[in-house]
Design an enzyme around this catalytic site. Structure first.
Site: not given
Ligand SMILES: [Zn+2]
Ligand SMILES: [Zn+2]
Lengths: 460, 460
Positions: B272, B284, B318-319, B346, B423
C-alpha cells in the site's frame, strides 16, 4: 564453596600473613544483613516513584529542582539521618523555551530535535539556511570557510561510544562558527533511536561567535546526509528561544550517620539530583541519588553505626555546570583531608558490575594495597554480581575533592542500554528494573558501610 | 546435501510420479538469474530513497500521497512497464491538526501522544478531566458508569502481540463512551518504546457518542497507572483539532508485464502506497510497494516475459479505509476470475521468512496441491532464506478479491522489530537494511515470475 585447602590461598590468609584483618571475613555478617535488607527493600523504589512521578525532571534553576532539594532534605530528616544540610549553591539557569527545526527544502517536513544546553537563541523568526553535512571535524575543515560560511553545519558522526561522540555535541558549534556557520546541528549521541533526540551540554569557545545549536535524531541526520550526498540542496529553519538567565539558587543535600569512633572522618556517597529538562531524570541520575541515599538508610535501619561518618550527598547541577561538586569542595574546606573515600554513582542502575578506584597522586604501593582492600570488599558483593573491582574511577561531582587526594570510587553498572535513554524524554522510571535497582543499593550499602567502618583506611 | 536416497523422496520425484512438472527444476535457472539480479540491484533502494526522503509520509487525502501516485506511475512508464494506470479511488480525508496532552495534576508535565486516525476533535480549549486507568476492558466494566462518567479513560494493556492489543486502539473510545467517558487514551500498541507514540485507525461504534481518542506512550501510560494505583488524583488536558473532511481523490497505481501466452490471466503483487502521517512510511509500507514493483522490474530488465500478465499494484488508503483494495476489486470487475494469484507485502522488509497461502472456499485437495507447488517455489528461495511456505496468507488490500476465490499470498518477514516502528515517526528508511531489502525483492521476483509463468495454475 565451604571447604578451604592450602592451595586456595584466600585473601584472608594473605592479609593475616601481613597482620592486617581481611575485610571479606570481617564484614561477612554485616554484608549479608545489608544485602538481605536491600533485596527486601521498598523504600528506595518509593523514593524513585516520588522523585520521578511527583517531582519530574530537574534542570538547574527550575522549580522542580528546588522541590527535589526540599523533599529530599525533609525525607532525610524524617527518616532519622543526622546533620541534614542544604548548603546554598549558585547554579547556571539555562531555559530551553520553544524550539523547532523544519526542513523547508527539498521537502517541507519536521526535523525532530532538542536544543543543546547552553545554546543561544535564534532570532524570533528563526535561522533559515542551507545545510552542509559532515561526518567529522576533518571533513568540516576540508570544506573550509568558503563552503561553510552562512550555512548550517550538520555533524553526522556515527556512534563511536559516548566519550568520543560527545565531542561533536560539546565543541561542534564553535568549530562550525569559526568557519562562518550560522548554526550547528549534531546527530544525537546514542547507539539507538526511535526518532529520539538527546540533549546535553555544549560549550562555546571563548572569542568565537556564539551560534545556536541543537541535537537532531539519528533518523534526521541520516536523511539529510543521504540528500546531501546526492547533491540535493537542503534548507532548514531552526527556531530556538533558549536563554541563560542570572545564576539561580540551588543546594547540595547532605545527610549523615555520624561515626561512632571517628566522626570527623568521612565517607561520602551520592549522585546528582539535577537532570536535563526532559524525561524524568530516572536513570540519570535519580537512580544514583536514591541508591546511595537508600544504601545509607539500610545501615541506619539495621542499627549499623560505622566507625566513621557515613554521609550521603546529592550534588546539584552536575549536568550543566558541575557547580554542586565544586561547592561541596568549598563547603568542606579543611575537612576535605578527612574524607577517606568518595563514592559516586552516575552511570545508571542497570545490573551492577562493580566499582572502580582512583587515587590522585597515590604511589603504586598505595594503589596496590588499596586495590587489595577493594577486592576484599568486592568478594562481599558476589551475591549481587557487583564484585568486579577495577582501577580507574571517579566522577564529575567528586572530581574536585579527588584533586585533594581523596580516593574516588565510581559505581559501575553493566550499562547495556544506558545511552539509549540518556538525556532524553525516555529516561523514565520504567527503564529501571526494580530488582536490579535493589542490587545496586545492596552493593553501595556494603561498600559504603565497610569503607566507613574498616579498621584502617584504604590508603593506610 | 547432494546425495539422494529412496527415502528422501523429493517434491520433484513426487510431482513426476503424478505427471506434473516440478517447479523447482523448471525454474532453477530463471530463479538464479532473478536472485542474482536482485542482490546486485540498486534501483529498488533508489526508489525507496525517493519515496521516503523526497515524498515522505502519505496519509490518504494528503498532497504527498498524490505526489507518490504521480511519481510512481511516471516511473513505471519511464521504466517500460505496460498498461500503466491510476484508476481513481475516493478516500477518507482525516486531518490530525494540532494536538497535545498535558498532565495538570498531580504534576504539570507533558504527555507524549498521537491522536488516533478517525478521532473527532476536542473543543478548542481542550477537555480537562480526571483520569481512570484500567488494564483491560473487563476492568473498565467493573468500574462501571458511575466511576467512568465524565472521566478520561486510559487503557494500559501490556503488549500481547499486535493482533490482540490493537483491540484497545480500535474499540477503546466507544467502549469508554458507553460508560460516559469524555475521552479515551490508549497505551501505544508496541513492545518497545523510547517515549514513542504509535498512531493507527480507531473505529467508532454506531449510535455511541464519539469522544476524542489518542495513543500515549508506554512511559506515560505506566506513569499514570503508578499514580492511579497509589490513589493519586490525575487530571489531564487533551487538545485535538482532528477532523474528517470530504472524501479526497486518490488512486491505485498499476503497471504490467503483459503475458506472452495468456495475457488475460493475471498475477498481481503489491503493497500500500499510503501511510500514516508520521515518519516516512518506510517499512509500512513503502517497502512492500517498492519491493513488489522492483521484483517485477527485475523480470522486465532480464527480458523474462512470463506466460501470464505480471502486474504490480500499489494500493491506496490501506491504513484508514482500505478503499484501494475495494476499488481494485470493482475496477477489476469480471477480470477478477482471471487472477491466478494475488501477493501482498505489508509486514516490513526485515529478513524474509517465506510466504503464506490462503484460498477461500478451496477444498483440502486443492489446498494440498497448491501448497505442494508453493513448496516447490519455496525451494527456489533458499538462497535468500525465504523458503518457509505455510498455510494462511492474505492481506487487507487483496482481501476483496480473495473473497472471489483468488489465491491470496502473504509475503512474510521475520518481523523482529517491525512493531517498534509501526505507525510512528521512527518508521524511516534507516530502519531497512539494504541487503535484507534486496533479499525481499529476490523472493518476490521469483514468486511472482513463477506464478505468472508456471504451466498450470496453483489450483489446477
Ligand atoms: Zn501497512
Ligand atoms: Zn548524570
Amino acid at each position: 564453596m565451604h571447604r578451604r585447602t592450602f592451595l586456595s590461598l584466600t585473601p584472608a590468609i594473605a592479609a593475616f600473613a601481613q597482620g592486617r584483618p581481611n575485610l571479606t571475613e570481617l564484614y561477612g555478617s554485616a554484608a549479608a544483613r545489608l544485602i538481605a535488607a536491600a533485596q527486601a527493600d521498598d523504600g528506595g523504589w518509593k523514593k524513585m516513584m516520588y522523585l520521578c512521578d511527583r517531582i519530574g525532571n530537574r534542570l538547574a534553576g527550575s522549580s522542580s529542582l528546588n522541590r527535589a532539594v526540599e523533599w529530599s532534605a525533609a525525607e532525610m530528616k524524617r527518616e532519622g539521618l543526622q546533620n541534614v544540610k542544604t548548603p546554598l549553591v549558585k547554579v547556571p539557569h539555562w531555559v530551553r523555551g520553544e524550539e523547532s527545526a523544519w526542513m523547508v527544502e527539498p521537502l517541507e517536513s519536521k526535523i525532530v530535535m532538542l536544543g543543546l544546553g547552553g545554546s543561544v537563541a535564534t532570532p524570533p523568526e528563526g535561522i533559515t539556511a542551507e545545510v552542509v553535512v559532515v561526518s567529522t571535524f576533518e571533513e568540516l575543515e576540508q570544506l573550509g570557510a568558503e563552503k561553510v560560511r552562512g550555512k548550517i553545519v550538520l555533524y553526522n558522526e556515527a556512534w563511536q561510544g559516548y566519550g568520543r561522540s560527545v565531542a561533536y555535541r560539546a565543541a561542534g558549534a564553535s568549530r562550525a562558527a569559526k568557519l562562518g556557520a550560522v548554526a550547528a546541528l549534531v546527530r544525537s549521541v546514542t547507539p539507538v533511536s526511535l526518532r529520539s533526540p538527546h540533549t546535553g551540554q555544549m560549550i562555546y569557545t571563548e572569542g568565537v561567535e556564539k551560534i545556536p545549536t541543537a541535537a537532531v535524531t539519528i533518523e534526521d541526520a541520516l536523511r539529510m546526509h543521504r540528500l546531501y550526498q546526492q547533491g540535493v540542496k537542503i534548507r532548514v529553519r531552526l527556531k530556538m528561544e533558549a536563554k541563560t538567565l542570572a545564576d539561580a539558587d540551588s543546594a547540595n543535600i547532605i545527610g549523615e550517620i555520624p561515626g561512632r569512633e571517628k566522626p570527623e572522618e568521612i565517607v561520602v556517597m551520592g549522585g546528582h539530583i539535577d537532570s536535563w529538562d526532559v524525561g524524568q531524570g530516572a536513570q540519570d541520575d535519580g537512580s544514583g541519588c536514591v541508591a546511595c541515599w537508600q544504601a545509607i538508610m539500610l545501615a541506619h535501619q539495621l542499627g549499623l553505626k560505622p566507625r566513621r561518618t557515613l554521609r550521603v550527598c546529592l550534588w546539584t547541577n552536575e549536568e550543566n555546570g558541575t557547580r554542586g561538586g565544586q561547592a561541596y569542595r568549598e563547603w568542606a574546606g579543611a575537612t576535605v583531608k578527612n574524607h577517606v573515600a568518595a563514592v559516586e554513582m552516575d552511570g545508571g542502575a542497570e545490573k551492577p558490575a562493580g566499582f572502580g578506584l582512583s587515587i590522585q597522586g597515590a604511589s603504586e604501593e598505595v594503589m596496590v594495597r588499596a586495590m587489595e582492600r577493594m577486592q576484599q570488599i568486592g568478594a562481599l558483593l558476589k551475591p549481587v554480581g557487583a564484585d568486579n573491582m577495577i582501577r580507574g574511577g571517579g566522577g564529575a561531582d567528586i572530581g574536585p575533592i579527588m584533586r585533594d587526594g581523596v580516593p574516588g570510587i565510581a559505581h559501575r553498572s553493566s550499562g547495556q542500554r544506558y545511552f539509549e535513554w540518556h538525556h532524553t524524554d525516555a529516561d523514565t522510571l520504567d527503564k529501571i528494573d526494580p530488582q536490579e535497582f535493589r542490587q545496586n543499593i545492596a552493593a553501595l550499602a556494603v561498600v559504603g558501610y565497610v569503607l566507613a567502618d574498616m579498621p584502617e583506611k584504604l590508603t593506610d
